[in-house]
Write a protein that holds these residues in place. Structure first.
Motif: not given
Length: 371
Positions: A67-68, A80, A82, A118, A120, A131
């Motif tokens: 997720y990053g 980051n 999200c 997701y 990025v 994100t």
């Protein structure tokens, strides 16, 4: 507008192995473990207080943390943001069409609790990546790929993230404002009547001491995205760097300078933080001695001596007040810090409080310089 951010899911930090950030967030600020993941050289721990979620990515694996994105920044950093969106794949395509760099194209992650998609995107703010998350069908406590962590209930000092402040280079605010407007659907939020969006709010710290330019942005009504504040220095300071310039130097570029955490009871929260060993900035003594300050504090229903003891700032009028207290940096590089904020009807940030924060940070920097 390429997309509309609906909600802030979490704020992610990148730190070296055995960095104390996860421990400090729990010990000093009442965050509790939510979910964890260890893979590919990364230890990822999600911590929560109310609706505020911090994801601490510890390590430097050969790949990217889930997720990053790992930009291999030179110092520990809040790296980051999200945001939840309605359709991550469509949002990614729209941003790519606008020329945004997409180092992580849409990825689908699934576990027994459901799935999430997701992507990025690189932001125009230094090492900060964004994100874009779609998880409408996910039933787990955090995100697919993470295992739940059992923990006891926290003290409940924080209910949610109130705002995010980005430290920016001189003159960059208008460009950044237009990027967040065009790409993520943010709107200009005036901090003063008749404010020019291209100029923002200018708060001077005194003759020869420079000041701040603040530009606030918010998403349309109905979303759950915190206010975004762009902060840059005003030219004209005589001698030395102010705290925005110091952040830019120590962080080695623009980035997320601080997160404002909303609390329903700032007295209880600050007492808890200090009792646990957390360190708060001390406002200038003269702040509480300003003409009318005692009456203002009393009008807000507070005791001046108690606010002074905890270092709590108060600003506002006509039954609309703002209370704030700021922590010292969570990193030895003296970059990122936290703010606790309580609003009694006020929606802005209080120019008097901004000046007091400015002065207290300058005095803190001077003390560190003499040490």
């Amino acid at each position: 507008m390429a997309a509309s951010a609906r909600r802030l899911c979490h704020i992610a930090f990148h730190v070296p192995v055995k960095h104390p950030l996860s421990r400090d967030l729990q010990r000093f600020f009442g965050f509790q473990p939510l979910a964890a993941r260890e893979a590919d050289g990364w230890r990822q721990l999600a911590l929560r207080s109310g609706d505020a979620v911090f994801l601490v990515n510890e390590g430097a694996g050969p790949g990217k943390p889930l997720y990053g994105l790992d930009l291999r920044h030179a110092v520990p950093s809040a790296a980051n943001l999200c945001f939840e969106v309605d359709n991550a794949a469509a949002t990614a395509r729209a941003l790519a069409a606008r020329g945004c760099r997409m180092p992580v194209p849409p990825v689908n992650v699934r576990d027994a609790q459901g799935a999430a998609t997701y992507a990025v995107v690189n932001s125009p703010v230094g090492n900060l990546s964004l994100t874009l998350l779609e998880r409408t069908s996910y039933r787990g406590p955090f995100l697919p790929g993470f295992e739940p962590v059992r923990s006891v209930p926290g003290p409940g000092w924080v209910s949610h993230v109130d705002h995010l402040t980005l430290a920016c280079t001189l003159g960059s605010s208008p460009t950044l404002m237009h990027w967040f407007q065009d790409c993520l659907g943010f709107l200009h939020l005036p901090l003063s009547p008749g404010e020019d969006p291209e100029v923002g709010l200018e708060v001077t710290a005194g003759v020869g001491r420079g000041g701040l330019r603040l530009t606030a942005l918010q998403t349309p009504t109905g979303s759950a995205v915190p206010t975004l504040v762009l902060a840059e220095s005003l030219p004209g300071a005589a001698g030395g760097k102010d705290q925005v310039e110091q952040f830019l130097a120590r962080h080695q570029g623009p980035g997320l300078q601080h997160v404002g955490l909303y609390t329903l009871d700032i007295m209880e929260a600050t007492e808890g933080v200090t009792a646990a060993g957390g360190q708060l900035l001390t406002p200038p003594v003269a702040y509480y001695q300003q003409p009318g300050k005692e009456g203002q504090i009393l009008a807000a229903g507070h005791v001046p001596s108690l606010l002074a003891r905890q270092g709590i700032l108060l600003d506002g009028d006509q039954s609309k007040f703002l209370l704030q207290v700021f922590t010292k940096s969570l990193f030895p590089e003296d970059t990122f810090f936290l703010e606790l904020i309580q609003r009694q009807g006020a929606t802005g940030f209080g120019q008097g409080n901004i000046r007091a924060l400015w002065q207290s940070l300058q005095e803190q920097a001077a003390r560190c310089g003499r040490a």
